[in-house]
Design an enzyme around this catalytic site. Structure first.
Site, PDB file in Angstrom:
ATOM      1  N   ILE A 177       0.816  -1.223   0.000  1.00 53.41           N
ATOM      2  CA  ILE A 177       0.000   0.000   0.000  1.00 53.41           C
ATOM      3  C   ILE A 177       0.847   1.269   0.000  1.00 53.41           C
ATOM      4  CG2 ILE A 177      -2.013  -1.108   1.055  1.00 53.41           C
ATOM      5  CD1 ILE A 177      -1.191   0.315   3.692  1.00 53.41           C
ATOM      6  N   GLN A 198      10.769  -3.873  10.036  1.00 47.81           N
ATOM      7  CA  GLN A 198       9.558  -4.694  10.000  1.00 47.81           C
ATOM      8  C   GLN A 198       8.455  -3.963  10.745  1.00 47.81           C
ATOM      9  OE1 GLN A 198       9.852  -8.652  11.722  1.00 47.81           O
ATOM     10  NE2 GLN A 198       7.900  -9.272  10.844  1.00 47.81           N
ATOM     11  N   HIS A 207       7.075 -11.552   5.845  1.00 52.07           N
ATOM     12  CA  HIS A 207       6.720 -11.185   4.479  1.00 52.07           C
ATOM     13  C   HIS A 207       7.979 -10.867   3.685  1.00 52.07           C
ATOM     14  CE1 HIS A 207       6.505  -7.489   6.912  1.00 52.07           C
ATOM     15  NE2 HIS A 207       6.791  -6.798   5.823  1.00 52.07           N
TER      16      HIS A 207
END
Length: 114
Positions: free
Chosen positions: A31, A94, A100
């Site tokens: 995003i 992170q 991820h």
């Protein structure tokens, strides 16, 4: 217990622009992209970070890397090149406590990264 953000994305409880998914993991657009192509590959299973005990998850981690290759190819960045990044804990950047892999491409990557 309240699921983390990426667990909610995997459960389709949070919106995401998903580009790939299977029974083990999914990939979606970041995003806040840092490159023209900026995807995240996450396991469906909640794993906080690489610091977790991952002995039982070796196959899953390997599968995630094949998904990285696939989404890079499908995004058209495999030829020119792309960068993969796994941040572990806050000092490394992170911000979501769910393992991820960032897949970044579509521009020249500099070294050191920062």
């Amino acid at each position: 217990m309240h699921k983390c953000l990426f667990c909610r994305v995997a459960a389709r409880e949070e919106p995401a622009r998903i580009v790939y998914e299977d029974e083990h993991c999914l990939a979606f657009q970041d995003i806040a992209p840092k490159a023209p192509v900026h995807l995240l590959v996450i396991p469906r299973k909640h794993i906080t970070s690489l610091n977790d005990n991952l002995d039982e998850d070796e196959l899953l981690l390997g599968h995630m890397m094949t998904v990285v290759r696939r989404v890079a190819r499908e995004s058209g960045v495999d030829g020119a090149g792309y960068r993969t990044v796994i941040n572990t804990n806050a000092d490394a950047g992170q911000t979501v406590s769910h393992l991820h892999i960032h897949v970044l491409g579509g521009r020249i990557m500099r070294w050191p990264p920062g």
